[in-house]
Design an enzyme around this catalytic site. Structure first.
Site, PDB file in Angstrom:
ATOM      1  N   SER A 469      85.247 -69.837 -54.231  1.00 33.23           N
ATOM      2  CA  SER A 469      86.586 -69.416 -53.843  1.00 33.23           C
ATOM      3  C   SER A 469      87.094 -68.373 -54.855  1.00 33.23           C
ATOM      4  O   SER A 469      86.456 -67.341 -55.027  1.00 33.23           O
ATOM      5  CB  SER A 469      87.515 -70.620 -53.729  1.00 33.23           C
ATOM      6  OG  SER A 469      88.694 -70.292 -53.041  1.00 33.23           O
ATOM      7  N   ASP A 554      84.649 -70.505 -42.365  1.00 36.79           N
ATOM      8  CA  ASP A 554      85.651 -70.562 -43.425  1.00 36.79           C
ATOM      9  C   ASP A 554      86.962 -69.935 -42.941  1.00 36.79           C
ATOM     10  O   ASP A 554      87.001 -68.743 -42.625  1.00 36.79           O
ATOM     11  CB  ASP A 554      85.133 -69.810 -44.651  1.00 36.79           C
ATOM     12  CG  ASP A 554      85.979 -70.029 -45.886  1.00 36.79           C
ATOM     13  OD1 ASP A 554      87.155 -70.407 -45.751  1.00 36.79           O
ATOM     14  OD2 ASP A 554      85.460 -69.827 -47.001  1.00 36.79           O
ATOM     15  N   HIS A 586      84.916 -73.665 -45.970  1.00 40.36           N
ATOM     16  CA  HIS A 586      85.222 -73.264 -47.346  1.00 40.36           C
ATOM     17  C   HIS A 586      84.569 -74.244 -48.309  1.00 40.36           C
ATOM     18  O   HIS A 586      85.213 -75.088 -48.938  1.00 40.36           O
ATOM     19  CB  HIS A 586      86.735 -73.226 -47.534  1.00 40.36           C
ATOM     20  CG  HIS A 586      87.175 -72.423 -48.719  1.00 40.36           C
ATOM     21  ND1 HIS A 586      86.961 -71.064 -48.828  1.00 40.36           N
ATOM     22  CD2 HIS A 586      87.820 -72.781 -49.862  1.00 40.36           C
ATOM     23  CE1 HIS A 586      87.468 -70.626 -49.970  1.00 40.36           C
ATOM     24  NE2 HIS A 586      87.982 -71.650 -50.612  1.00 40.36           N
TER      25      HIS A 586
END
Length: 615
Positions: A469, A554, A586
């Site tokens: 991330s 995602d 994600h």
């Protein structure tokens, strides 16, 4: 040399995890594998053994992504859980009756995001649910009647970012976001009244402010707030006067949570996370309980559940060099009993302690973090991996971290940095990261490398940058902006173009978009600035090998974020590997996908850092 810990032990499914006791204390539910997929299990509780493990049985039969979050309904007859499809984070709410095994889809809408707003022992048959069925940007309030499954819309959202219900399960607080990143806290005296202004939260306090709970009598709000201070303090706000009283504070760190009395909702124990968790007792009636709990295990305890009679607590102990371990605690006898360890197989291997460290960044700001040294390899001249946390408005913490143990076991110094913009250290520290993505936030990571090298810990020629991330973004920045510092990079679901990232956020993030723009930049007015801080803008400057991993579903960092940098690397002939997981979002929920990724990452790091690799 210590034994190699198998990837399956570190990253496979836990044996058992996340126990929750039923409201009447008669049953225990937890998450455990069923045919290799995480499902809900239930067993009778009580008696001398504590739990009748022989009577344990699975109550769900998921065969795909597994169940990772659940809670007992307050009626004690249903267990609530959420699931999405393929990692798209369109969470729907389900329940199961452990006796009949009847399972229901409680929010049968397509493409929605459901969230539990509130439950209460005073209204055990009801659940308040937020659902964005009518407007994908806003969660309306629905009342769910568990006995019938009836779902009735109660409040249409005019633009609020969050709701809070009192103990009678009446929504009496709303968060009203404003265009400058600040927000107002609104309240009402009953369900028949209109919402009215209670207090304003300036933009600089927004990240360190949390509305925790109504008091049991409904006359005050418990909040974590940095108003009038740098760190988040536990406060009580009188709803009639708006007067705020500080209940607990620490000058160096934010209050991270509080254990509340189940009836009065008064805070009993306040948690402040520093290098490790610290505890402030506000209620003398639980002081001996905390002492007895802490004597059970050397890890940092958290009260993860309690029955409604408040006689039995569930306690999770987090320790750095071992599995998370769960105990039951009897308040009457002040004794505890081991329930289980989440990953008992870890006990067969030597794990590494996680050590706090701090240093001064180039502008003098003090940065905190953790280092984990590879057992048996000394403390000098080590290949190192800077493992960058996501968020970025979260922080690394002390305790069991499978990546830190994996990296140390393979022969690397694992360096985790709470760079500026991380939470927990006060609002000024968070604000120091405003508009510093790819700037001073990255300087802190580079300075951490310099510190590790200056201490003699790390070999400057063998330092990798790794993360997911925001951490994936930082890995791309490391490769594009500072390729002389790092010898390779691993990016997991990291954005490569900040403008396209901000233009494709999930719709239900919209109410708080002003805060995001404040932290990163506005794609409409700051396009040139955002491009300058985007790794894609300098892809041709990359000279180090990259491993990039992406989930196709995602919703936060779209597949295009990885695809566009992979295309640029391919066009420029830059060495890279790309892994696309069609059934992930994600991050990697499925154990087979986790193992596949960590197998590739381990081989990649061994190639460029020289560490060990499990064949």
């Amino acid at each position: 040399m210590v034994d190699l810990i198998p990837r399956s032990v570190l990253f496979g499914n836990p044996e058992r995890t996340s126990p929750q006791i039923s409201p009447d204390g008669s049953a225990l539910a937890w998450i455990a594998p069923r045919d290799g997929v995480l499902n809900l299990w239930v067993a009778p509780a009580g008696g001398e053994p504590g739990v009748d493990w022989a009577a344990a049985r699975p109550v769900t039969e998921d065969t795909d992504r597994g169940i990772r979050a659940f809670a007992w309904a307050r009626d004690g007859r249903h267990v609530l859980y959420v699931q999405d499809v393929g990692g798209d984070e369109n969470w729907r709410l389900y329940d199961v009756d452990p006796e009949s095994l009847e399972r229901r889809d409680l929010t049968p809408f397509e493409g929605i995001h459901a969230t539990i707003i509130g439950t209460s022992k005073r209204r055990p048959d009801e659940v308040l649910v937020g659902i964005n069925a009518d407007n994908p940007q806003l969660h309306d309030v629905y009342r769910l009647h568990l006995a019938s499954g009836e779902l009735v819309k109660e409040i249409e959202n005019p633009g609020y970012a969050g709701w809070l219900a009192d103990e009678d399960l009446v929504v009496r607080c709303a968060i009203d976001p404003l265009p400058d990143g600040s927000f107002n806290v609104l309240v009402r005296d009953s369900g028949a009244d209109e919402f009215r202004f209670l207090l304003a939260v300036p933009a600089e306090d927004a990240t360190s402010t949390d509305v925790v709970s109504f008091s049991g009598d409904g006359r005050s709000l418990l909040m974590i707030s940095s108003a009038g201070a740098d760190t988040g303090r536990l406060t009580r706000v009188d709803l009639a006067t708006g007067e705020s009283t500080v209940l607990a504070e620490d000058p160096d760190a934010d209050v991270s949570g509080a254990l509340l009395d189940p009836d009065t909702r008064d805070p009993q124990i306040v948690m402040v996370l520093k290098d490790r968790m610290t505890y402030i007792v506000l209620d003398p009636s639980v002081e001996e309980d905390l002492k007895a709990v802490r004597a059970l295990h050397p890890g940092d305890p958290s009260i993860s559940g309690r029955d409604e009679a408040d006689t039995t607590w569930l306690v999770a102990f987090n320790v750095d060099a071992g599995s998370i371990t769960y105990f039951t605690y009897d308040r009457g006898t002040k004794t505890g009993r081991l329930l289980f360890s989440a990953r008992p197989a870890l006990a067969a291997y030597e794990l590494a302690p996680m050590e706090p460290f701090s240093f001064s960044a180039r502008d003098g700001l003090v940065i905190h973090g953790y280092v984990t040294f590879p057992p048996g390899l000394g403390r000098t001249g080590l290949p190192a991996v800077v493992d960058v946390h996501g968020g970025p408005q979260v922080r690394d913490t002390w305790g069991y971290n499978p990546e830190a143990q994996w990296l140390a076991n393979r022969g690397y110094l694992c360096v985790q940095v709470n760079y500026r913009g991380s939470t927990g250290y006060g609002k000024a520290f968070v604000a120091a990261g405003d508009r510093e993505w790819g700037g001073k936030m990255h300087d802190d990571l580079v300075d951490a490398v310099g510190y590790a090298v200056a201490q003699g810990w790390a070999d400057p020629a063998k330092v990798a940058i790794y993360g997911g991330s925001y951490g994936g973004y930082a890995a791309l920045v490391g490769a594009a902006f500072t390729p002389d510092v790092f010898c390779c990079a691993v990016d997991i679901v990291g954005p490569s173009n900040l403008k396209t990232l901000l233009e494709t956020i999930p719709p239900y993030w919209a109410p708080m978009i002003a805060q995001l723009y404040r932290r990163v930049g506005n794609p409409e007015t700051d396009a040139e600035f955002l491009w300058s801080r985007s790794p894609l803008s300098r892809a041709r400057d990359i000279r180090i090998p990259l491993l990039i991993a992406q989930g196709a579903n995602d919703p936060r960092v779209k597949q295009a974020e990885s695809e566009q940098i992979v295309a640029a690397l391919t066009e420029a002939g830059i060495d890279h590997e790309y892994m696309l997981f069609p059934d992930e979002g994600h991050g990697f929920a499925k154990p087979e996908n986790r193992i596949k990724f960590y197998t590739a990452a381990e081989r990649f790091l061994a190639k460029y850092l020289g560490g060990r690799y499990e064949d």
